[in-house]
Motif scaffolding. Structure first.
Motif, short mmCIF file in Angstrom:
data_model
loop_
_atom_site.label_atom_id
_atom_site.label_comp_id
_atom_site.label_asym_id
_atom_site.label_seq_id
_atom_site.Cartn_x
_atom_site.Cartn_y
_atom_site.Cartn_z
N PHE A 120 -24.06 41.55 -46.07
CA PHE A 120 -23.12 41.37 -47.17
C PHE A 120 -23.62 40.19 -47.99
CE2 PHE A 120 -19.67 38.72 -48.82
CZ PHE A 120 -19.07 39.61 -49.70
N PHE A 121 -23.60 40.32 -49.32
CA PHE A 121 -24.16 39.24 -50.14
C PHE A 121 -23.31 38.92 -51.36
CE2 PHE A 121 -26.08 43.08 -52.06
CZ PHE A 121 -25.78 42.87 -53.42
N LEU A 122 -23.47 37.68 -51.83
CA LEU A 122 -23.07 37.24 -53.16
C LEU A 122 -24.37 36.81 -53.83
CD1 LEU A 122 -20.85 35.85 -50.96
CD2 LEU A 122 -19.61 35.57 -53.11
N ALA A 123 -24.65 37.35 -55.01
CA ALA A 123 -25.94 37.10 -55.65
C ALA A 123 -25.75 36.91 -57.15
CB ALA A 123 -26.90 38.25 -55.40
N VAL B 263 -26.33 34.21 -51.41
CA VAL B 263 -25.77 33.77 -50.13
C VAL B 263 -25.36 35.04 -49.41
CG1 VAL B 263 -23.86 32.58 -48.99
CG2 VAL B 263 -25.00 31.51 -50.95
N ALA B 264 -25.74 35.17 -48.14
CA ALA B 264 -25.50 36.42 -47.43
C ALA B 264 -25.12 36.18 -45.98
CB ALA B 264 -26.76 37.31 -47.50
N VAL B 265 -24.42 37.16 -45.42
CA VAL B 265 -24.18 37.22 -43.98
C VAL B 265 -24.94 38.44 -43.49
CG1 VAL B 265 -22.49 37.50 -42.14
CG2 VAL B 265 -21.94 36.12 -44.15
N GLU B 266 -25.93 38.23 -42.62
CA GLU B 266 -26.82 39.31 -42.21
C GLU B 266 -26.45 39.84 -40.83
OE1 GLU B 266 -30.55 37.29 -39.95
OE2 GLU B 266 -30.71 37.31 -42.15
N PHE B 267 -26.67 41.14 -40.66
CA PHE B 267 -26.51 41.82 -39.38
C PHE B 267 -27.90 42.38 -39.05
CE2 PHE B 267 -22.67 41.95 -41.86
CZ PHE B 267 -21.71 41.48 -41.00
N ASP B 268 -28.69 41.55 -38.37
CA ASP B 268 -30.13 41.79 -38.20
C ASP B 268 -30.40 42.44 -36.84
OD1 ASP B 268 -32.93 41.64 -38.25
OD2 ASP B 268 -32.89 39.77 -39.37
N THR B 269 -31.21 43.51 -36.85
CA THR B 269 -31.49 44.23 -35.61
C THR B 269 -32.94 44.11 -35.17
OG1 THR B 269 -31.92 46.26 -36.86
CG2 THR B 269 -29.67 45.91 -36.07
N TYR B 270 -33.66 43.13 -35.75
CA TYR B 270 -35.07 42.97 -35.39
C TYR B 270 -35.45 41.49 -35.51
CZ TYR B 270 -40.10 43.85 -35.18
OH TYR B 270 -41.41 43.87 -34.81
N VAL B 271 -36.14 40.96 -34.51
CA VAL B 271 -36.56 39.56 -34.53
C VAL B 271 -37.90 39.45 -35.25
CG1 VAL B 271 -37.22 37.57 -33.15
CG2 VAL B 271 -35.30 38.97 -32.44
#
Length: 669
Positions: free
Chosen positions: A111-114, A147-155
């Motif tokens: 989710f982002f604000l850009a 500014v974002a909140v990330e849901f990351d599935t890979y390192v």
């Protein structure tokens, strides 16, 4: 008077005001207003339900995919003309992430604000989640800040060490300022997130419910949005994949932002400009302004009193002198004025409609005084006598019940010839939507959680309340799912209260839904806890098999497909697992699946005396055995006329006096 009014206008202009942005997309089923899709994002629309696929094509140098979903109008985040005040906001959304195979992970969504307008990054890569370019450590230019909140599935190399799955808060860089490592495979399946920004504390926080968990994962960090972003921003979601293919879906999105704007300070005069004349003029203007304000206040109060009396007269439709129902007041449900529910649903706007049934329609609403989102059931104006009876029954029964697996009744209204019920809003709609519609795919752990929740609700209704509550219409469309996909049983329009010592109540006519209705009820018209257990058994089989209880077969022999008979036949041949939902792709515990099917057949036994109580069924489900012993072939119900007793009365084979037919069953040889 004219000068006083002018002063009043000046005063009103100096009062503080607020800019708000609020929207709510419960689904993306139609051409959604103010939503723009970028890159590979595309709407997946079918019937009344729809979602947005963020990653559906290949458009990255790595062979991956990148897409964005953006709210099109600009959002005012802060305002330099009013002292740099920054907005507070809250957003809630449901989404899902699904790898194409167990070996495919990456890369995630955010989710982002850009910076406005939203632009896709040039030469982006999967690891950048569609937020920035492949130069991960380079801060974006002034026109590409985020500014974002990330849901990351890979390192990636720039991510913290630990698990693949993690959440993070990003400020103008994909290298997160704050992260939280999650157990691997947490970010798979259906999820609900709430992101909140408090402008007073400058704290950006995340709550994430994943994999049916009731306890959220949390993450928060202090973020100065005024220095990180321009005044006007775009809000939305982005996702990207690398060579490994991962599917990202957005199912619903609610967003609320408020920007408090300080009043203008006006013209400041020097001390030399103050004079006696100015003081006198100010006193005169102040007196006039006070008179005008007093007049306006009195007029408003008089008008409100008149409107209140008119509404009370319009809403008091119990002209027959018989109260529609008596409910204990206090902490329980309350009666709402009709106009409050009209305003809460935007005058029952079509875009707020959640569903339509034979009784009427259900609308999404928001009760401002309670700060609560609700679902409002609106019975049709031409409701029959049966419709009004169901309305009364639903209030009488459910208003007194309290359980985590029951939909909570908040209030009711019967005004202007309308019947309305107000419930808590259960965000993930009904089980039926996800099993047979275009909802979220339910994994086996999610399905087990749902059937156990339904069983706990029935255990409370049948055995743990002061009376036995027989629901009489248990089916997937009446089983609602909350943000964590926990089951909540609703729609008590057909419910009946039965004393525990009685056990059975005869109805004037059978009620329920074909396929879920106990066959004995059709013949005898009797409602009992056992008839609810039958419906529970059918739902267990439906959840496990992914098929409706009655349907036309795939072949063309014009015979109906009956789920209970089909599963029982496979059970008798020792091949019951062949009935498991093919969409699960064998991703389930075989012992657990066999247990659910065996208990489902046990509960759906044609002879109600051979069925378990809901407590006995739940004991087996919760302990995963031992399994009930059932005949290899489904017993055939035989309905025999009641026998005459020695006293000349008609009695059933169990010795109970009855004027109806009696059910016995035989097992085919």
């Amino acid at each position: 008077m004219a000068s006083a009014l002018a002063c009043l206008l000046v005063l009103l202009r100096c009062l503080p005001s607020a800019t708000t942005v609020s929207f709510n997309y419960s689904t993306f089923s139609n051409a959604t207003k103010n939503i723009t899709l970028q890159g590979s994002a595309a709407a997946a629309i079918a019937g009344v339900d729809g979602w947005i696929e963020l990653t559906t094509g290949k458009n990255l140098p790595s062979g991956g995919t990148m897409g964005r979903v953006v709210y099109t109008p600009p959002v005012q985040l802060w305002d330099k003309d009013t002292g740099g005040e920054v907005a507070s906001f809250t957003t809630r959304f449901s989404f899902s992430i699904a790898p194409k195979s167990s070996s495919d992970r990456g890369d995630g969504m955010a989710f982002f604000l850009a910076s406005y307008p939203s632009t896709m990054p040039y030469m982006g890569d999967g690891g950048a989640l569609g937020l920035t370019t492949r130069s991960y450590d380079t801060a974006p230019s002034s026109v590409n800040r985020f500014v974002a909140v990330e849901f990351d599935t890979y390192v990636n190399s720039f991510d913290p060490n630990g698990t693949d799955d993690h959440v993070g808060i990003d400020v103008n860089s994909i290298r997160s300022v704050k992260t939280n490592s999650l157990p691997n495979f947490t970010l798979i399946g259906n999820m609900t997130a709430v992101i909140d920004y408090n402008s007073n504390s400058s704290i950006l926080s995340l709550k994430l419910w994943a994999n049916g968990s009731t306890t959220p994962y949390n993450l928060s960090s202090k973020v100065d949005l005024k220095s990180a972003l321009p005044e006007k921003v775009a809000v939305g979601f982005s996702a990207a994949t690398g060579a490994s293919v991962e599917q990202h879906q957005l199912h619903s999105w609610d967003f609320n932002l408020t920007l408090e704007q300080k009043p203008s300070t006006g013209v400041i005069s020097s001390p030399q400009q103050h004079s006696r004349g100015g003081v006198v003029a100010g006193a005169i203007v102040g007196a006039a302004l006070f008179a005008v304000l007093l007049f306006v206040m009195v007029a408003v109060l008089v008008r409100r009193c008149r409107r209140k009396k008119r509404r009370e007269a319009e809403e008091d439709d119990d002209s027959d002198g018989d109260p529609i129902v008596e409910i204990e007041m206090g902490t329980g449900p309350r009666r709402f004025p009709y106009h409050v529910l009209v305003n809460a649903t935007k005058r029952f706007a079509e875009e707020e409609k959640l569903g339509q049934g034979g009784f009427g329609a259900v609308y999404r609403g928001y009760l401002g005084e309670l700060g609560l989102a609700v679902a409002i059931k609106r019975f049709a104006k031409d409701s029959s006598k049966q419709g009004r009876k169901e309305y009364k029954s639903e209030i009488k029964v459910i208003s007194r019940l309290r359980h985590r697996n029951l939909v909570q009744l908040i209030g009711w209204c019967h005004g202007r010839d309308e019947l309305l019920l107000v419930y808590e809003l259960v965000p993930n709609r009904s089980l039926d939507v996800h099993l047979h519609g275009n909802g979220t795919f339910l994994t086996w752990p999610m399905r087990i959680n749902i059937v156990l929740g339904l069983g706990n609700a029935l255990l409370y209704l049948h055995e743990e309340w002061e009376q036995c509550v027989v629901h009489r219409d248990i089916k997937p469309s009446n089983i609602m799912l909350d943000e964590s996909f926990n089951a909540k049983l609703g729609d008590f329009g057909l419910a009946r209260l039965i004393d525990h010592a009685v056990g059975v109540q005869t109805m004037t006519h059978p009620s329920g839904t074909p396929g879920y209705l106990d066959p004995e009820c059709v013949i005898t018209g009797k409602a009992s806890a056992e008839s609810d257990v039958y419906s529970f058994g059918v739902v267990l089989l439906e959840v496990a098999c992914g098929r409706r209880p009655i349907s036309l077969p795939d072949n063309q022999n014009n015979s109906l497909f009956r789920l209970v008979e089909w599963v029982w036949d496979l059970y008798g041949h020792g091949a019951v697992l062949k009935a498991a939902d093919e969409r699960l792709n064998n991703d389930y515990d075989a012992t657990n699946m066999e247990c659910v099917m065996a208990v489902g057949l046990w509960c759906a036994h044609p002879d109600r005396y051979a069925r378990p109580s809901i407590r006995a069924a739940m004991t087996v489900l919760q302990s995963n055995g031992p399994l009930p012993v059932l005949p290899s072939k489904m017993p055939v119900p035989i309905y025999a006329p009641p026998m005459a007793s020695s006293e000349g009365q008609l009695s059933s084979s169990t010795g109970m006096s009855s004027s109806s037919l009696t059910l016995t069953s035989i097992t085919p040889r």
